[in-house]
Design an enzyme around this catalytic site. Structure first.
Site, PDB file in Angstrom:
ATOM      1  N   GLU A  94       0.824  -1.213   0.000  1.00 38.33           N
ATOM      2  CA  GLU A  94       0.000   0.000   0.000  1.00 38.33           C
ATOM      3  C   GLU A  94       0.860   1.266   0.000  1.00 38.33           C
ATOM      4  OE1 GLU A  94      -3.579   1.941   2.775  1.00 38.33           O
ATOM      5  OE2 GLU A  94      -2.339   0.297   3.544  1.00 38.33           O
ATOM      6  N   LYS A 100      -9.292   2.366  -2.589  1.00 37.84           N
ATOM      7  CA  LYS A 100      -9.537   1.801  -1.260  1.00 37.84           C
ATOM      8  C   LYS A 100     -10.905   2.243  -0.759  1.00 37.84           C
ATOM      9  CE  LYS A 100      -7.240   1.352   3.278  1.00 37.84           C
ATOM     10  NZ  LYS A 100      -6.024   1.694   4.049  1.00 37.84           N
ATOM     11  N   CYS A 102      -5.396  -3.033   2.194  1.00 33.78           N
ATOM     12  CA  CYS A 102      -5.257  -3.077   3.658  1.00 33.78           C
ATOM     13  C   CYS A 102      -6.593  -3.226   4.385  1.00 33.78           C
ATOM     14  CB  CYS A 102      -4.482  -1.854   4.145  1.00 33.78           C
ATOM     15  SG  CYS A 102      -3.741  -2.098   5.788  1.00 33.78           S
ATOM     16  N   SER A 158       0.323  -2.463   7.174  1.00 27.88           N
ATOM     17  CA  SER A 158      -0.280  -2.861   8.443  1.00 27.88           C
ATOM     18  C   SER A 158       0.779  -2.808   9.542  1.00 27.88           C
ATOM     19  CB  SER A 158      -0.838  -4.280   8.306  1.00 27.88           C
ATOM     20  OG  SER A 158      -1.496  -4.688   9.473  1.00 27.88           O
ATOM     21  N   SER A 191      22.901   4.814  33.478  1.00 27.76           N
ATOM     22  CA  SER A 191      22.790   5.012  34.924  1.00 27.76           C
ATOM     23  C   SER A 191      23.132   3.775  35.741  1.00 27.76           C
ATOM     24  CB  SER A 191      21.363   5.441  35.271  1.00 27.76           C
ATOM     25  OG  SER A 191      20.453   4.372  35.018  1.00 27.76           O
ATOM     26  N   GLY A 192      23.249   2.645  35.079  1.00 29.20           N
ATOM     27  CA  GLY A 192      23.350   1.395  35.819  1.00 29.20           C
ATOM     28  C   GLY A 192      21.993   0.794  36.120  1.00 29.20           C
ATOM     29  N   GLY A 193      20.925   1.423  35.602  1.00 29.89           N
ATOM     30  CA  GLY A 193      19.570   0.910  35.754  1.00 29.89           C
ATOM     31  C   GLY A 193      19.151   0.100  34.545  1.00 29.89           C
ATOM     32  N   SER A 241      18.128   2.142  30.947  1.00 30.04           N
ATOM     33  CA  SER A 241      19.255   2.594  30.120  1.00 30.04           C
ATOM     34  C   SER A 241      20.063   1.408  29.610  1.00 30.04           C
ATOM     35  CB  SER A 241      20.146   3.567  30.896  1.00 30.04           C
ATOM     36  OG  SER A 241      20.709   2.974  32.044  1.00 30.04           O
ATOM     37  N   ASN A 294      15.228  17.361  40.516  1.00 35.54           N
ATOM     38  CA  ASN A 294      15.133  17.668  39.091  1.00 35.54           C
ATOM     39  C   ASN A 294      16.340  18.444  38.576  1.00 35.54           C
ATOM     40  OD1 ASN A 294      12.722  16.334  38.846  1.00 35.54           O
ATOM     41  ND2 ASN A 294      11.440  18.162  38.933  1.00 35.54           N
ATOM     42  N   LYS A 318       3.041  16.575  30.104  1.00 34.11           N
ATOM     43  CA  LYS A 318       4.428  16.121  29.958  1.00 34.11           C
ATOM     44  C   LYS A 318       4.581  15.268  28.692  1.00 34.11           C
ATOM     45  CE  LYS A 318       6.285  15.929  34.687  1.00 34.11           C
ATOM     46  NZ  LYS A 318       6.932  15.030  35.686  1.00 34.11           N
TER      47      LYS A 318
END
Length: 560
Positions: free
Chosen positions: A41, A112, A148, A182, A311-313, A316, A392, A531
């Site tokens: 498509e 379509k 589709c 799709s 960060s060691g997390g 990440s 922050n 946010k």
């Protein structure tokens, strides 16, 4: 009849490259004795072109490409997808169309019918729906060509007024051919097979289904094109997450000259729509989709190198591992930015991860910068107690450092935020929410643990300590995610009910979830829409991702 399916990775607006790929596939199919080759498509311009469809020059270039391609439709017929101008003075200016090219001519144009407007789709904004349905006659075969969504309008509660196959079947077609774009999500592979099977069972003729592959910003297409015989057996399946070109011989009796991959009775009849979060569901496909999403975003934007905060997390770590696979370890730079609240093992874990992956990394402590911020703010902050403001500052300091290095050396910043955090607002605008592309923003925390295990399936890439230690932002002494959020085993399941399943608070509580926790979580989700509205594009892997597929007002009162 020998039919080729050309599953290709296109680039929106890159008419020269898209046209080149299409012509190369046509030439390969010719050499192999193909009668017909089918593309996906809107392959001429790539899907989704969105508001480029309002540009006359964009549509002119589509027509130029088709006129170039039709010259290669000699000795083989070609089905390609592209916009088609509406000759009527009524309705929208364009149709979403399939062009049947034969003998170096545009022999037929198919429009379509069903124009989706849900989730990431917005086709009714641009296209007029078909109201006429005609068979394509070719080499003593009658082809029912659809596009589709046209094959998804089945069942007890159809979305659209018309079902094109209900009209096309009156012309006694021999085969259904569907040109598709799709998108992938971790339920859609089974859904797609179920939809094709349902059409074959209803109309009793085989289907050739050609899907595109590749990522267009946040939307990933997995390919996995399909061929079903007249008895609804799966006889052909192209590769997932890779370009592929395969041929199949359609016999006069509706059978396919190919072994049965899956018999009809084992293929699902209904959509795969889990009522509850299944964090392990198709995790290998999710991994491959994320790798393709990163790779194509960089390749198609002309970027080569990435940077991220390590960060060691676990977030990440998974992002770094995926990026190294997608871009090559030498092209991904990790920056470790410990503060006075960072534990020594976090730094050690992050270092070991980069050693395992072989990617370059730097250690840039932020304590001196953080202390300078506090000193300059002292006259304003005075002796007010430590709060989220100080937390922050650390996050935004890290974001500033990452962007400075990115700007200096030409990197693109990968964001590592997960869906659990983005849902609840557990992130810092212009800090850890900065980035050019969100890699894990459509994966809940529980899914990220499963991704980490999958990445480590053959050997330890992500240090086990990263996977097993309690998650923490390390922005204050002894901080744990569980200080601010419900346990992820509860949080993610409530979020899934609200976001993927669109359940209201009473429906969620009726499933046995605690009323107070449910109300708290849903309030966090709605309060933090502002946010997410400022967040970067997110690679979509779920049935309902944040971004273009989920559009909610920022200032709504509902559940706030």
């Amino acid at each position: 009849m020998k039919i080729f399916l050309a599953q290709q990775n296109y680039h929106v607006g890159n008419f020269e490259d898209n046209t080149r790929k299409i012509i190369e596939a046509i030439q390969q199919a010719k050499v192999q004795g193909g009668d017909l080759i089918v593309f996906s498509e809107l392959c001429i311009c790539a899907y989704p072109p969105r508001d480029f469809l309002y540009f006359n020059d964009f549509i002119d270039k589509c027509y130029t490409a088709i006129n170039t391609i039709k010259e290669y439709a000699d000795g083989i017929a070609v089905l390609v997808g592209a916009p088609h101008r509406n000759p009527s003075v009524k309705g929208k200016d364009l149709f979403n169309a399939a062009y049947f090219l034969e003998n170096r001519m545009i022999r037929q144009v198919i429009h379509k019918t069903c124009l989706p407007t849900y989730d990431v789709f917005d086709e009714d904004r641009y296209f007029e729906a078909a109201t006429e349905w005609n068979i394509v006659e070719f080499k003593n075969k009658r082809l029912a060509v659809t596009i589709c969504e046209d094959i998804w309008n089945l069942g007890d509660n159809p979305l659209y007024t018309y079902c094109p196959m209900d009209n096309l079947i009156n012309h006694s077609p021999d085969v259904m051919i569907n040109l598709s774009a799709s998108p992938f999500d971790y339920t859609h592979d089974e859904d797609r097979k179920g939809a094709v099977k349902a059409n074959v069972l209803k109309y009793r003729i085989p289907m050739f289904y050609c899907n595109c592959v590749g990522s267009q910003t946040e939307v990933v297409f997995d390919g996995t094109s399909l061929v079903f015989d007249k008895d609804a057996n799966l006889c052909g399946r192209l590769l997932s997450f890779k370009e592929d070109l395969q041929s199949f011989v359609l016999n006069d009796d509706g059978t396919i000259d190919a072994a049965i991959i899956e018999p009809a009775q084992v293929i699902r009849d209904k959509d795969l729509n889990p009522e509850n979060l299944e964090e392990k569901l198709n995790i290998a496909q999710v991994h491959d989709a994320l790798v393709m999403g990163i790779s194509d975003y960089f390749k198609k934007m002309g970027f080569t190198k990435a940077i991220l905060g390590s960060s060691g997390g676990i977030d990440s770590a998974v992002t770094l591992a995926l990026a190294c696979e997608a871009l090559g370890a030498g092209n991904v730079r990790a920056v470790l930015m410990p503060s006075e609240y960072s534990t020594s093992h976090s730094v050690e874990d992050a270092e070991q991860l980069s050693i395992n992956l072989g990617n370059p990394y730097d250690i840039v402590p932020i304590r001196n910068i953080y202390d300078t911020f506090l000193a300059e703010l002292k006259p304003i902050f005075k002796d007010l107690p430590f709060s989220v403001a100080e937390e922050n500052i650390q996050s935004r300091t890290r974001g500033n450092l990452l962007m400075a290095i990115a700007n200096k050396f030409g990197y693109i910043l990968l964001n590592t935020s997960n869906k659990s955090e983005l849902s609840t607002g557990y992130g810092t605008l212009y800090g850890d929410m900065a980035g050019g592309i969100g890699v894990l923003g459509d994966c809940y925390k529980l899914q990220i643990f499963e991704l980490a295990k999958y990445i480590n399936r053959e050997k330890e890439i992500i240090p086990v300590n990263i996977i097993t230690k309690p998650p923490s932002a390390e922005l204050r002494p002894g901080q744990k995610d569980s200080d601010s959020l419900p346990d992820y085993s509860i949080l993610d399941k409530i979020l899934y009910q609200y976001i993927e399943q669109s359940k209201g608070p009473d429906e969620i509580k009726a499933k046995g979830f605690d009323a107070a926790i449910t109300d708290r979580i849903l309030k966090m989700v709605n309060m933090n829409e502002y946010k997410r509205n400022q967040f970067c594009p997110i690679i979509r892997v779920s049935p309902k991702a944040f971004g273009v597929g989920r559009r909610l007002p920022i200032v709504a009162k509902y559940l706030s």
